[in-house]
Design a protein around this motif. Structure first.
Motif: not given
Length: 116
Positions: A16, A19, A40, A45-46
């Motif tokens: 997570t 932003e 993201r 998540k990324a």
């Protein structure tokens, strides 16, 4: 025999992230430092790479092997004061802000403790 291992190699992981994180940007999530592989996602998540080296803009001059720090705005700097350890410079870089080859610390607990 119980198999509770989730990752054989902890090279990249979905985390997570704040932003606005875009692919290729440095990220610090708690004690983990890496580089976003993807933007993201809607779920927050990324995928973050924790190993290797990456060409990322860094403010300030660097010497080979010098610690690189991440600021609250997710930019990298050579300045330690008020910032958290992110990785290490692979090559030297002159003054100003520009691309530098940086290897993130990933999930190095010694660095995480120092940064807390």
């Amino acid at each position: 025999m119980a198999m509770n291992q989730r990752y054989t190699h902890f090279d990249h992981i979905a985390l997570t992230v704040p932003e606005g994180v875009k692919s290729g940007q440095p990220v610090r999530v708690g004690a983990v430092a890496g580089v976003a592989q993807i933007d993201r996602q809607p779920d927050g998540k990324a995928t973050v790479w924790l190993d290797g080296s990456h060409m990322i803009d860094v403010a300030g001059a660097l010497t080979e092997g010098q610690v690189v720090y991440i600021k609250a705005d997710r930019t990298l700097t050579a300045t330690a004061t008020g910032n958290f350890p992110f990785g290490v410079a692979v090559l030297a870089k002159g003054t100003g802000t520009g691309p530098a080859e940086v290897a993130p610390f990933g999930h190095n607990p010694a660095v995480a403790v120092a940064a807390a």
